[in-house]
Each structure stands twice: as C-alpha cells, then as structure tokens.
Design a protein around this motif. Structure first.
Motif, PDB file in Angstrom:
ATOM      1  N   ALA A   6      -9.202  13.753  -0.014  1.00  0.00           N
ATOM      2  CA  ALA A   6      -9.510  12.321   0.054  1.00  0.00           C
ATOM      3  C   ALA A   6      -9.148  11.757   1.421  1.00  0.00           C
ATOM      4  CB  ALA A   6      -8.788  11.564  -1.048  1.00  0.00           C
ATOM      5  N   LEU A   7      -9.593  10.522   1.651  1.00  0.00           N
ATOM      6  CA  LEU A   7      -9.394   9.843   2.925  1.00  0.00           C
ATOM      7  C   LEU A   7      -9.532   8.343   2.718  1.00  0.00           C
ATOM      8  CD1 LEU A   7      -9.351   9.700   6.119  1.00  0.00           C
ATOM      9  CD2 LEU A   7     -11.839   9.980   5.994  1.00  0.00           C
ATOM     10  N   GLY A   8      -8.677   7.558   3.386  1.00  0.00           N
ATOM     11  CA  GLY A   8      -8.809   6.106   3.373  1.00  0.00           C
ATOM     12  C   GLY A   8      -8.116   5.446   2.199  1.00  0.00           C
ATOM     13  N   LEU A   9      -8.542   4.224   1.893  1.00  0.00           N
ATOM     14  CA  LEU A   9      -7.959   3.459   0.803  1.00  0.00           C
ATOM     15  C   LEU A   9      -8.603   3.843  -0.522  1.00  0.00           C
ATOM     16  CD1 LEU A   9      -7.734  -0.140   2.340  1.00  0.00           C
ATOM     17  CD2 LEU A   9      -5.982   1.645   2.305  1.00  0.00           C
ATOM     18  N   LEU A  10      -7.764   4.185  -1.498  1.00  0.00           N
ATOM     19  CA  LEU A  10      -8.234   4.556  -2.825  1.00  0.00           C
ATOM     20  C   LEU A  10      -7.299   3.973  -3.874  1.00  0.00           C
ATOM     21  CD1 LEU A  10      -9.107   8.361  -2.436  1.00  0.00           C
ATOM     22  CD2 LEU A  10     -10.705   6.478  -2.645  1.00  0.00           C
ATOM     23  N   PRO A  11      -7.822   3.590  -5.040  1.00  0.00           N
ATOM     24  CA  PRO A  11      -6.946   3.203  -6.144  1.00  0.00           C
ATOM     25  C   PRO A  11      -6.136   4.414  -6.608  1.00  0.00           C
ATOM     26  CG  PRO A  11      -9.197   2.427  -6.507  1.00  0.00           C
ATOM     27  CD  PRO A  11      -9.247   3.377  -5.354  1.00  0.00           C
ATOM     28  N   ASP A  18      -3.093   4.646   0.619  1.00  0.00           N
ATOM     29  CA  ASP A  18      -3.662   4.917   1.935  1.00  0.00           C
ATOM     30  C   ASP A  18      -3.519   6.410   2.174  1.00  0.00           C
ATOM     31  OD1 ASP A  18      -4.459   5.121   4.535  1.00  0.00           O
ATOM     32  OD2 ASP A  18      -2.989   3.721   5.355  1.00  0.00           O
ATOM     33  N   VAL A  19      -4.610   7.143   1.957  1.00  0.00           N
ATOM     34  CA  VAL A  19      -4.578   8.602   2.046  1.00  0.00           C
ATOM     35  C   VAL A  19      -4.920   9.025   3.471  1.00  0.00           C
ATOM     36  CG1 VAL A  19      -5.478  10.751   1.107  1.00  0.00           C
ATOM     37  CG2 VAL A  19      -5.280   8.740  -0.367  1.00  0.00           C
ATOM     38  N   ARG A  20      -4.006   9.743   4.093  1.00  0.00           N
ATOM     39  CA  ARG A  20      -4.204  10.175   5.476  1.00  0.00           C
ATOM     40  C   ARG A  20      -4.878  11.551   5.511  1.00  0.00           C
ATOM     41  NH1 ARG A  20      -0.651   6.815   8.407  1.00  0.00           N
ATOM     42  NH2 ARG A  20      -0.667   4.843   7.269  1.00  0.00           N
ATOM     43  N   THR A  25       6.367  15.738   2.754  1.00  0.00           N
ATOM     44  CA  THR A  25       6.798  15.835   1.362  1.00  0.00           C
ATOM     45  C   THR A  25       7.403  14.506   0.948  1.00  0.00           C
ATOM     46  OG1 THR A  25       7.244  18.205   1.552  1.00  0.00           O
ATOM     47  CG2 THR A  25       8.309  17.026  -0.264  1.00  0.00           C
ATOM     48  N   ALA A  26       6.859  13.928  -0.119  1.00  0.00           N
ATOM     49  CA  ALA A  26       7.321  12.617  -0.578  1.00  0.00           C
ATOM     50  C   ALA A  26       8.338  12.784  -1.700  1.00  0.00           C
ATOM     51  CB  ALA A  26       6.144  11.785  -1.063  1.00  0.00           C
ATOM     52  N   LYS A  27       9.295  11.874  -1.772  1.00  0.00           N
ATOM     53  CA  LYS A  27      10.258  11.846  -2.866  1.00  0.00           C
ATOM     54  C   LYS A  27       9.833  10.763  -3.855  1.00  0.00           C
ATOM     55  CE  LYS A  27      15.096  11.244  -4.111  1.00  0.00           C
ATOM     56  NZ  LYS A  27      16.476  10.940  -3.635  1.00  0.00           N
ATOM     57  N   VAL A  28       9.530  11.188  -5.065  1.00  0.00           N
ATOM     58  CA  VAL A  28       9.072  10.281  -6.112  1.00  0.00           C
ATOM     59  C   VAL A  28      10.204  10.060  -7.109  1.00  0.00           C
ATOM     60  CG1 VAL A  28       7.353   9.869  -7.911  1.00  0.00           C
ATOM     61  CG2 VAL A  28       6.719  11.129  -5.842  1.00  0.00           C
ATOM     62  N   ALA A  29      10.443   8.826  -7.459  1.00  0.00           N
ATOM     63  CA  ALA A  29      11.453   8.482  -8.465  1.00  0.00           C
ATOM     64  C   ALA A  29      10.821   7.559  -9.491  1.00  0.00           C
ATOM     65  CB  ALA A  29      12.659   7.810  -7.817  1.00  0.00           C
ATOM     66  N   THR A  58       0.842  -1.203   0.000  1.00  0.00           N
ATOM     67  CA  THR A  58       0.000   0.000   0.000  1.00  0.00           C
ATOM     68  C   THR A  58       0.867   1.239   0.000  1.00  0.00           C
ATOM     69  OG1 THR A  58      -1.739  -1.167   1.216  1.00  0.00           O
ATOM     70  CG2 THR A  58      -1.827   1.222   1.223  1.00  0.00           C
ATOM     71  N   LEU A  59       0.519   2.195  -0.851  1.00  0.00           N
ATOM     72  CA  LEU A  59       1.247   3.449  -0.949  1.00  0.00           C
ATOM     73  C   LEU A  59       0.646   4.457   0.030  1.00  0.00           C
ATOM     74  CD1 LEU A  59       3.247   5.391  -2.358  1.00  0.00           C
ATOM     75  CD2 LEU A  59       1.456   5.813  -4.064  1.00  0.00           C
ATOM     76  N   VAL A  60       1.419   4.860   1.033  1.00  0.00           N
ATOM     77  CA  VAL A  60       0.944   5.820   2.032  1.00  0.00           C
ATOM     78  C   VAL A  60       1.174   7.234   1.511  1.00  0.00           C
ATOM     79  CG1 VAL A  60       1.212   6.677   4.389  1.00  0.00           C
ATOM     80  CG2 VAL A  60       1.414   4.222   3.912  1.00  0.00           C
ATOM     81  N   LEU A  61       0.099   8.027   1.510  1.00  0.00           N
ATOM     82  CA  LEU A  61       0.169   9.430   1.100  1.00  0.00           C
ATOM     83  C   LEU A  61      -0.277  10.295   2.260  1.00  0.00           C
ATOM     84  CD1 LEU A  61      -1.346   9.148  -2.495  1.00  0.00           C
ATOM     85  CD2 LEU A  61       1.058   9.434  -1.889  1.00  0.00           C
TER      86      LEU A  61
END
Length: 237
Positions: free
Chosen positions: A100-105, A126-128, A37-41, A29-32
């Motif tokens: 958004a909130l919760g689990l989303l595609p 997993d959107v916090r 600040t996230a580092k995307v590669a 699961t990808l936590v957002l």
C-alpha cells in the motif's frame, strides 16, 4: 498505562484503546513505515457481564471496499467482566511497502477464538509504501483502463459509430466516467491529500459518472450528417 482514545466500539459494551509508538489510535494520522518496527499497545475494557476471550489483534487497511494489507498478531488473553486488560507487542510491517501507499483507512480490531470482532478502532493511516505496491499498481491499472475507455468512446464519436439512441450513447461514456472518479479518489489518496472513504468516494465517482453520462447523452446523432461546402453553396444560391 495507555493514553485515553476517543474511539470506542460501536455497541459501547466493550471498549478498545490502542496506541502505536505511544500515539493513540484515532487521534491524528497513524504513520506506518515498513522500514521501522512499531510498538503496539492495546487495552480492552469489558463492561459486560460475560468474559471476553481475545485471541488476535488485527491491523488492516482498506480502500474502495478492498483490503490492501492485514496483519494478525496472536495475543491470547482473557478479560473478566467489569475489568480491563492491557497488552503490548511489536509490529514489523517489512512487506508493507509492497502492499500500500498514501492515506488509507486503518482498522485495529481485537478478535476472539471464533474469529468474531470484539471491539475495533478506526483511523487514517499514512502508509510509507512504494508506488509499485499493490495499491499503486491498482491505481495505475485503473488509470490505463480509464484512458482506454475515453479513447474508445471519443474515437467512436469522431467516426460516428455511436448508437443512435441517446441513452445508449450515454451508457457508452459511463465506464469512462466511473473510471475518472476512481482515478481521482486513488490519486488524492496516493498524494496524501484525502483518504478514501464513502464521503469522499461517492461524490467523486457519482459526479464523474453523471458528467460522462451527460456528455454521451448530448453527443450528436451519428446519422446527422453535416452539410458539405457544395451543399451549403447550393442552398445559398
């Protein structure tokens, strides 16, 4: 160098790999978190004989065929035939908590200059976010409308104001059933139990709709009056 991902573009000609904070997209699961600040590669592998011109990287979240958040980052680069290119960039989803909130595609895409998708990855995010986000408010709105639909149908049943035709009575209960299925799908998503997807949405919505139709179909005919106590006594005599 990125860790290999198990998800690839469907056509197999251009492959996309991505990770967020060192975790491969498509694995787990990808936590957002909007507070971080996230580092995307990303790495784009071009297995075709045509150069690929990447302009934008898009990260978006959808549910029930609706897009609730989307982040476009301009990262222009070219990928020559039979080669690969990697890029990294920061993602600051500070307003994600209101969306958004919760689990989303979640989908990660690389897009060309014509706004066409070159390759994409799909995973569960997993959107916090907050309950008062757009997605949370959408779920609360569906809940209220579903409650009103059930109340209207049941009050009409109690007052014998439903249509005489069985199928018409069944259709009167249908919106309440569809709403119940939607509420179940959104609730499971917000509670981080099951992410919305066709395989999860269809059984809940269709099942709840069928149950409501059946309930409306078997409701008594509004013209069928129950015998009063006086009539019952006369019949017994």
């Amino acid at each position: 160098m990125l860790l290999p991902s198990t998800a690839f573009a469907q056509d197999g000609s251009v492959q996309l790999e991505a990770d967020v904070d060192g975790r491969p997209v498509g694995v787990g699961t990808l936590v957002l978190d909007p507070a971080k600040t996230a580092k995307v590669a990303i790495t784009v592998r071009n297995n075709t004989n045509t150069p690929q011109h990447v302009k934008t990287v898009r990260i978006s979240g959808t549910a029930l065929a609706l897009t609730f958040f989307s982040y476009d980052t301009t990262v222009p680069f070219d990928v020559a035939p039979k080669s690969e290119q990697s890029r990294s960039f920061p993602l600051e989803p500070s307003d994600l908590g209101t969306q958004a909130l919760g689990l989303l595609p979640v989908t990660v895409e690389v897009i060309d200059q014509q706004r066409e998708t070159i390759a994409s990855l799909e995973t569960t995010g997993d959107v916090r976010g907050s309950l008062w986000s757009v997605y949370g408010a959408f779920g609360l709105g569906v809940l209220v409308l579903t409650g009103l639909s059930w109340a209207g149908a049941l009050i009409a049943l109690a007052r014998r104001r439903l249509p005489p035709n069985r199928w018409q009575r069944a259709m009167r209960f249908l919106p309440a059933g569809v709403g119940t299925g939607l509420v179940a799908v959104i609730s499971l998503s917000v509670l981080r139990l099951v992410a919305p997807s066709p395989t999860a949405e269809i059984p809940f919505i269709v099942g709840a709709a069928a149950a409501a139709l059946l309930l409306g179909y078997v409701t008594p005919h509004p013209g069928e009056q129950q015998p009063s106590e006086v009539d019952t006594v006369r019949i017994r005599r």
